[in-house]
Design an enzyme around this catalytic site. Structure first.
Site, mmCIF file in Angstrom:
data_model
loop_
_atom_site.group_PDB
_atom_site.id
_atom_site.type_symbol
_atom_site.label_atom_id
_atom_site.label_comp_id
_atom_site.label_asym_id
_atom_site.label_seq_id
_atom_site.Cartn_x
_atom_site.Cartn_y
_atom_site.Cartn_z
ATOM 1 N N HIS A 18 -4.654 0.452 3.305
ATOM 2 C CA HIS A 18 -3.563 1.095 2.565
ATOM 3 C C HIS A 18 -3.709 0.828 1.064
ATOM 4 O O HIS A 18 -3.676 1.758 0.249
ATOM 5 C CB HIS A 18 -2.217 0.563 3.064
ATOM 6 C CG HIS A 18 -1.033 1.163 2.368
ATOM 7 N ND1 HIS A 18 -0.362 2.255 2.854
ATOM 8 C CD2 HIS A 18 -0.406 0.818 1.213
ATOM 9 C CE1 HIS A 18 0.624 2.567 2.035
ATOM 10 N NE2 HIS A 18 0.621 1.706 1.038
ATOM 11 N N GLU A 19 -3.877 -0.435 0.720
ATOM 12 C CA GLU A 19 -4.008 -0.787 -0.696
ATOM 13 C C GLU A 19 -5.327 -0.293 -1.275
ATOM 14 O O GLU A 19 -5.401 0.026 -2.467
ATOM 15 C CB GLU A 19 -3.884 -2.308 -0.873
ATOM 16 C CG GLU A 19 -2.584 -2.910 -0.360
ATOM 17 C CD GLU A 19 -1.346 -2.248 -0.942
ATOM 18 O OE1 GLU A 19 -1.431 -1.698 -2.063
ATOM 19 O OE2 GLU A 19 -0.289 -2.269 -0.273
ATOM 20 N N HIS A 22 -4.752 3.132 -2.699
ATOM 21 C CA HIS A 22 -4.149 3.051 -4.032
ATOM 22 C C HIS A 22 -5.202 2.652 -5.068
ATOM 23 O O HIS A 22 -5.291 3.243 -6.152
ATOM 24 C CB HIS A 22 -3.028 2.006 -4.043
ATOM 25 C CG HIS A 22 -1.815 2.390 -3.255
ATOM 26 N ND1 HIS A 22 -1.228 3.629 -3.331
ATOM 27 C CD2 HIS A 22 -1.065 1.683 -2.375
ATOM 28 C CE1 HIS A 22 -0.167 3.673 -2.540
ATOM 29 N NE2 HIS A 22 -0.056 2.499 -1.939
#
Length: 419
Positions: A18-19, A22
Site C-alpha cells: 500500500h505504502e 504512494h
C-alpha cells in the site's frame, strides 16, 4: 508464535505494498518523500537512503509515506535567529545548523535578516564580523537540528506544488497497489495449486442420500440434467436447489461410459427457503494453466471486491451491525484459524485482506485516502484548493472518529474472543 509471525508477515506485506504505491507515484511526480514507515508508534529500526528515511515502527497497525510539504513540514527562519551554515565550492549553503552548539568543519555563523528556504532559496544576514552577506541555498541542502538531519524541500519538490492529477495519483496508488497485490497472490495460487475448472464432477456421494440410492458414484461427471446440457457445478447446484421433491434425470459420464439416473432431491430448509439436495459433495478439479491462472487472478480479485462492497452495503442498510466488524484482534484470531489449513489458505486470506484494505482506504471519509481524493475532486471542480486549515481540521476530526471506532471494534473483538 507461528500465528504472530504469520500475522506480521501478512499484515506487513499488505501495508508495505500500500505504502509502496504512494511512494512510487510520489517519486514519479517529483515529490520528496521524507519517510517510508511500516507500522505506527515508536521507531524500532531506521535507515536513511538518499533523501528518505525508511523505518519499521512498533505497532503493526498501519504505515505511512510522509511527503515534503505536509504536516507542518517547513522550517521558518525569523529575523534575529542565529545559526551555523556550511558553504560548498559553488558558494551555496549545503548545510544549516539550527543548534549552534554543534560544531562542523568550516562552519560559518550568521544572524538571519531574511530567509526563504523553499521558493527563492536564500539566506541574508550578518556574519561574525557584522558584514551583510547573502547566500543561495543548494537544492540538496540539509538542516541539522540536535543531530537530526533532513533535506530542505524546494517548493517544486513539495506535495502541494503538484497538479491535482499528480497528487490524486500519489494518493490513489496506495489502494490501487492493494488490488494489484491481491491479483498477484491469486495468480500465484493459480500457478502453484492450479485453477478450478468448475466441472460438475461428483467428488463424494453421501451414503443413503438420493444420489447414492440412485447409484451415482464418486468421480461421476454430470453432463445433462433433464436432458439439458450443463457444463459447470454452479449450473448443477442451481438446478437441484430449485427442484425439491421433484423427479430429476441425470446423464453421467463414468470413465467414458454414459449412464442415466433418476432421483428426487430431498427438501431442506435454509432460512426461509425450501431447497433441494441430492446428497453429494464437491471440490472443483484443478488445472495448471498459466493463461487460465492470469484470468483466475483477475476473476478472484473482482469477485472478492464485489463481495466486500456488498457487505459494506449491508452495513449501510443496517443488515450488518458495527458489532459484526473486526479490528486487529479479530484479524489476528482469523489468521490463527486460517493458518491451521496451510500456506495456500494463508495466501488466499492475505489477498482478501489486501482487497479489504484497498476498499476501506477508498471510502470518502476524512483522514482516509478516499477522503483526500474527495478534497482533490472539490479542488478540480472549484478551480482552487480548499483552505488548508479547514481541510486539516476535517481530517483531524476524521482521525479522532476513526480512533474511537478502532477502540470500539477492538473491545468488541476482545469480548468476543476472550470472555
Amino acid at each position: 508464535m507461528e500465528t504472530a509471525i504469520a500475522f506480521i508477515i501478512i499484515f506487513g506485506s499488505i501495508v508495505f505494498f500500500h505504502e509502496l504505491g504512494h511512494f512510487i507515484f510520489a517519486k514519479k511526480a517529483g515529490i520528496m518523500v521524507r519517510e517510508f514507515a511500516i507500522g505506527m508508534g515508536p521507531k524500532i529500526f531506521g535507515m536513511t537512503k538518499g533523501e528518505t528515511l525508511y523505518t519499521i515502527r512498533l505497532l503493526p497497525i498501519g504505515g505511512y509515506v510522509r511527503m515534503a510539504g505536509e504536516d507542518m513540514d517547513s522550517v521558518e527562519l525569523q529575523p534575529g535567529f542565529r545559526l551555523g551554515i556550511h558553504v560548498n565550492n559553488d558558494n551555496e549553503i549545503d548545510l544549516i545548523a539550527l543548534n549552534q552548539n554543534k560544531q562542523f568543519p568550516d562552519m560559518l555563523f550568521l544572524e538571519v535578516e531574511k530567509a526563504d528556504l523553499t521558493n527563492e532559496m536564500f539566506i541574508e544576514g550578518y556574519d561574525e564580523e557584522e558584514s551583510f552577506v547573502r547566500y543561495k541555498i543548494a537544492r540538496n541542502a540539509r538542516i541539522n537540528e540536535n543531530g537530526n538531519e533532513t533535506f530542505i524541500a524546494p517548493y517544486d519538490r513539495q506535495f502541494g506544488s503538484k497538479t491535482v492529477g499528480q497528487r490524486s495519483m500519489a494518493i490513489f496508488a496506495g489502494p490501487l497497489f492493494n488490488f494489484i497485490l491481491a491479483f498477484f497472490i491469486f495468480l500465484i495460487l493459480g500457478l502453484l495449486q492450479g485453477v478450478p475448472t468448475y466441472e460438475p464432477v461428483i467428488t463424494t456421494v453421501v451414503a443413503d442420500g438420493p444420489a447414492a440410492q440412485a447409484g451415482m458414484k464418486d468421480g461421476d461427471l454430470v453432463t445433462k440434467i433433464n436432458g439439458s446440457p450443463i457444463s459447470t457445478w454452479d449450473e448443477l447446484s442451481e438446478e437441484v436447489k430449485v427442484s425439491p421433491n421433484q423427479k430429476m434425470g441425470f446423464t453421467v459420464d463414468r470413465k467414458g461410459e454414459t449412464l442415466e439416473f433418476s432421483m428426487i432431491p430431498k427438501e431442506v430448509t435454509s432460512g426461509k427457503e425450501k431447497l433441494g439436495q441430492i446428497g453429494v459433495q464437491y471440490v472443483s478439479p484443478l488445472e495448471k494453466n498459466p493463461i487460465k491462472a492470469v484470468a483466475f487472478g483477475a476473476e478472484q480479485t473482482y469477485d472478492w471486491t464485489k463481495r466486500i462492497f456488498t457487505l459494506l452495503g449491508s452495513l449501510i442498510t443496517g443488515k450488518f451491525s458495527i458489532d459484526d466488524l473486526s479490528g486487529p484482534v479479530g484479524i489476528y484470531k482469523a489468521t490463527e484459524e486460517v493458518a491451521q489449513y496451510g500456506v495456500f489458505n494463508l495466501m488466499h486470506w492475505a489477498a482478501i485482506l489486501s482487497i479489504n484494505l484497498g476498499i476501506m482506504n477508498l471510502l470518502p471519509l476524512p483522514a482516509l485516502d478516499g477522503g483526500r481524493l474527495l478534497f482533490f475532486l472539490f479542488e478540480a471542480v472549484r478551480g482552487k484548493p480548499v483552505d488548508k486549515q479547514k481541510e486539516g481540521m476535517v481530517h483531524f476530526v476524521g482521525i479522532m472518529l476513526l480512533m474511537v471506532l478502532m477502540v470500539v471494534v477492538t473491545w468488541n473483538d476482545i469480548q468476543r474472543f476472550f470472555f
